[in-house]
Design an enzyme around this catalytic site. Structure first.
Site, PDB file in Angstrom:
ATOM      1  N   ARG A 113     -13.024 -21.323  10.250  1.00  0.00           N
ATOM      2  CA  ARG A 113     -12.916 -20.030  10.970  1.00  0.00           C
ATOM      3  C   ARG A 113     -11.584 -19.861  11.693  1.00  0.00           C
ATOM      4  NH1 ARG A 113     -18.030 -21.473  12.071  1.00  0.00           N
ATOM      5  NH2 ARG A 113     -19.553 -20.413  10.751  1.00  0.00           N
ATOM      6  N   LYS A 135      -0.249 -10.012   8.719  1.00  0.00           N
ATOM      7  CA  LYS A 135      -1.009  -9.759   7.481  1.00  0.00           C
ATOM      8  C   LYS A 135      -0.890 -10.972   6.569  1.00  0.00           C
ATOM      9  CE  LYS A 135      -0.466  -4.783   6.827  1.00  0.00           C
ATOM     10  NZ  LYS A 135      -0.004  -3.801   5.832  1.00  0.00           N
ATOM     11  N   GLU A 177      14.641  -4.707   2.014  1.00  0.00           N
ATOM     12  CA  GLU A 177      13.693  -4.519   3.135  1.00  0.00           C
ATOM     13  C   GLU A 177      14.455  -4.418   4.467  1.00  0.00           C
ATOM     14  OE1 GLU A 177      10.603  -3.924   2.561  1.00  0.00           O
ATOM     15  OE2 GLU A 177       9.912  -5.101   0.851  1.00  0.00           O
ATOM     16  N   LYS A 211      10.706  -4.683  13.009  1.00  0.00           N
ATOM     17  CA  LYS A 211       9.304  -4.877  12.599  1.00  0.00           C
ATOM     18  C   LYS A 211       8.439  -5.176  13.816  1.00  0.00           C
ATOM     19  CE  LYS A 211       5.953  -6.466   9.473  1.00  0.00           C
ATOM     20  NZ  LYS A 211       5.607  -6.898   8.144  1.00  0.00           N
ATOM     21  N   GLU A 221      -2.297  -1.194  11.696  1.00  0.00           N
ATOM     22  CA  GLU A 221      -1.866  -0.143  10.770  1.00  0.00           C
ATOM     23  C   GLU A 221      -2.771   1.091  10.823  1.00  0.00           C
ATOM     24  OE1 GLU A 221      -0.298  -1.565   7.071  1.00  0.00           O
ATOM     25  OE2 GLU A 221      -0.213   0.444   6.244  1.00  0.00           O
ATOM     26  N   ARG A 225       2.595   2.060  11.952  1.00  0.00           N
ATOM     27  CA  ARG A 225       2.955   0.925  11.101  1.00  0.00           C
ATOM     28  C   ARG A 225       3.223   1.390   9.666  1.00  0.00           C
ATOM     29  NH1 ARG A 225       0.502  -5.222  11.362  1.00  0.00           N
ATOM     30  NH2 ARG A 225       1.704  -6.059   9.640  1.00  0.00           N
ATOM     31  N   ASN A 229       6.319   1.472   5.364  1.00  0.00           N
ATOM     32  CA  ASN A 229       6.141   1.719   3.931  1.00  0.00           C
ATOM     33  C   ASN A 229       7.161   2.699   3.363  1.00  0.00           C
ATOM     34  OD1 ASN A 229       4.047  -0.056   3.527  1.00  0.00           O
ATOM     35  ND2 ASN A 229       2.509   1.435   4.154  1.00  0.00           N
ATOM     36  N   HIS A 232       7.962   2.690  -0.286  1.00  0.00           N
ATOM     37  CA  HIS A 232       7.005   1.801  -0.940  1.00  0.00           C
ATOM     38  C   HIS A 232       6.016   2.500  -1.862  1.00  0.00           C
ATOM     39  CE1 HIS A 232       8.744  -1.419   1.303  1.00  0.00           C
ATOM     40  NE2 HIS A 232       7.854  -2.289   0.877  1.00  0.00           N
ATOM     41  N   HIS A 236       5.748   0.628  -5.280  1.00  0.00           N
ATOM     42  CA  HIS A 236       4.518   0.078  -5.860  1.00  0.00           C
ATOM     43  C   HIS A 236       4.264   0.657  -7.250  1.00  0.00           C
ATOM     44  CE1 HIS A 236       3.136  -0.933  -1.522  1.00  0.00           C
ATOM     45  NE2 HIS A 236       3.748  -1.963  -2.078  1.00  0.00           N
ATOM     46  N   HIS A 248       9.878  -6.918  -6.297  1.00  0.00           N
ATOM     47  CA  HIS A 248       9.491  -5.956  -5.271  1.00  0.00           C
ATOM     48  C   HIS A 248      10.704  -5.342  -4.559  1.00  0.00           C
ATOM     49  CE1 HIS A 248       7.170  -4.119  -2.087  1.00  0.00           C
ATOM     50  NE2 HIS A 248       7.867  -4.785  -1.181  1.00  0.00           N
TER      51      HIS A 248
END
Ligand SMILES: NC(=O)c1ccc[n+]([C@@H]2O[C@H](COP(=O)([O-])OP(=O)(O)OC[C@H]3O[C@@H](n4cnc5c(N)ncnc54)[C@H](O)[C@@H]3O)[C@@H](O)[C@H]2O)c1
Ligand SMILES: [Zn+2]
Length: 343
Positions: A113, A135, A177, A211, A221, A225, A229, A232, A236, A248
């Protein structure tokens, strides 16, 4: 040496940025059992030397590549953690790029956990993007990053010296980025990114700060946030339609051109901004065109985006540098037209 303190839902954590830090990691790791997880490329470069510094550490090595960012790798790690005698008081250290950070972070979030987790990012992308913000997760055959969690690190240790061994193409992907962060919130980053001889520490620090400022305001998000993107939605789609043959960061570069062109087309910003972004990306060696990819196929890929509620398009666009905006309901024909202009 810089320390950026991040306030996060599970408690605050520091990001240390310092050249040569990797040789002094022992000063930063809490006493007790720990495992260092890295990949086959980084183990001989940095993993072995790092583990030797720590009095009670084991080194675990996973294969290198996005195709190993899977539940199977995570399951193998759980077994190795047990064998290494890692209990709830232990620490998991992820040494690597975003693939290692995401995979190992997910294992650390779920093993018993959740155990202490330290990120040591080794790519420019991981330093400025994936190691910060909590994330973590893995891919499924059905799609990227479909399983994951929020797991705030206890610490992020960044040694910009390791970028010396990063392949140039990977560095450029991280630069895409970094430039994205500049466009969202720090115009000075755009200039710094063009100074190839400058020490990377300042570039990394300023890009990380962008960031941090955003994820602190919106850790889960829910709203701003999403600004991260920028470019993006296009990126994507490019990755998906190309069967993930486009890296990417390169897809993000073209996505930034598309997003600024779309912004100009909708009169949110002037044409000059779109032109200067395109020229800057080209000067640092990043792609700015979709090439043979079909605009209709790209649009079809975009429209499967979870955030396009009931088929309404949704883009992060720019009013100007430092002023991102979320725009919904852009007409399909306009989006396709922008992409045709990038063929
Ligand atoms: N969690 C997040 O918020 C977040 C954000 C952005 C991206 N990501 C994820 O990050 C991943 C991409 O990460 P990446 O771009 O770092 O790629 P990566 O982790 O695959 O690393 C790229 C390559 O560089 C090698 N490498 C890493 N550091 C090196 C060094 N210092 N010297 C020599 N070689 C080195 C790696 O072994 C690998 O072969 C994707 O899976 C993406 O989904 C996550
Ligand atoms: Zn990205």
């Amino acid at each position: 040496m810089a320390i950026i303190q991040v306030s996060a839902p599970g408690g605050d954590y520091p990001i240390h940025i310092e050249a040569g830090l990797l040789q002094r990691v022992n000063e930063h790791i809490p006493a007790g059992r720990c495992v260092v997880v890295t990949n086959t490329t980084l183990a001989p470069l940095y993993g072995k030397a790092l583990t030797e510094q720590l009095p009670d550490a084991s080194l675990l090595i996973i294969p290198d590549g996005e195709q190993f960012k899977t539940l199977e790798t995570v399951a193998n790690l759980y077994v190795e953690f047990v064998r290494a005698g890692l209990d709830r008081s232990g620490t998991v250290i992820a040494l690597g790029g975003g693939v290692v950070g995401d995979t190992v972070g997910f294992a650390a979030a779920t093993y018993m956990r959740g155990v202490r987790f330290v990120q040591i990012p080794t790519t420019l992308l991981a330093m400025v993007d994936s190691s910060v913000g909590g994330k973590v997760g893995v891919d499924l055959p059905e799609g990227k990053n479909l399983v994951g969690a929020f797991k705030q690190p206890d610490k992020v240790l960044i040694d910009p010296d390791v970028l010396a061994t990063l392949p140039a193409r990977e560095r450029r992907c991280g630069l895409a980025e970094t430039l994205k962060h500049g466009l969202i919130a720090d115009p000075g980053l755009l200039e710094l990114a063009e100074q190839p001889d400058a020490a990377p520490g300042e570039l990394v620090q300023r890009a990380v700060q962008v960031k941090v400022n955003i994820v602190q305001q919106d850790p889960y998000e829910k709203d701003i946030r999403a600004h991260l993107n920028l470019g993006h939605t296009f990126a994507h789609a490019i990755e998906q339609v190309s069967g993930y043959t486009w890296p990417h960061g390169e897809a993000v570069a073209v996505g930034l051109v598309a997003a600024t062109r779309l912004s100009a087309r909708l009169s949110l910003c002037d044409e000059e901004l779109a032109k200067s972004v395109e020229q800057l990306l080209a000067r640092v060696g990043l792609p700015t065109r979709i090439g043979a990819l079909d605009p209709d196929a790209l649009y079809a890929a975009m429209s499967t985006d979870k955030k396009w509620q009931s088929g309404q398009s949704r883009f992060i666009l720019l009013h100007s540098i430092g002023q991102p905006v979320i725009v919904t309901g852009v007409e399909k024909s306009v989006v396709i037209d922008v992409m045709r202009g990038l063929q």
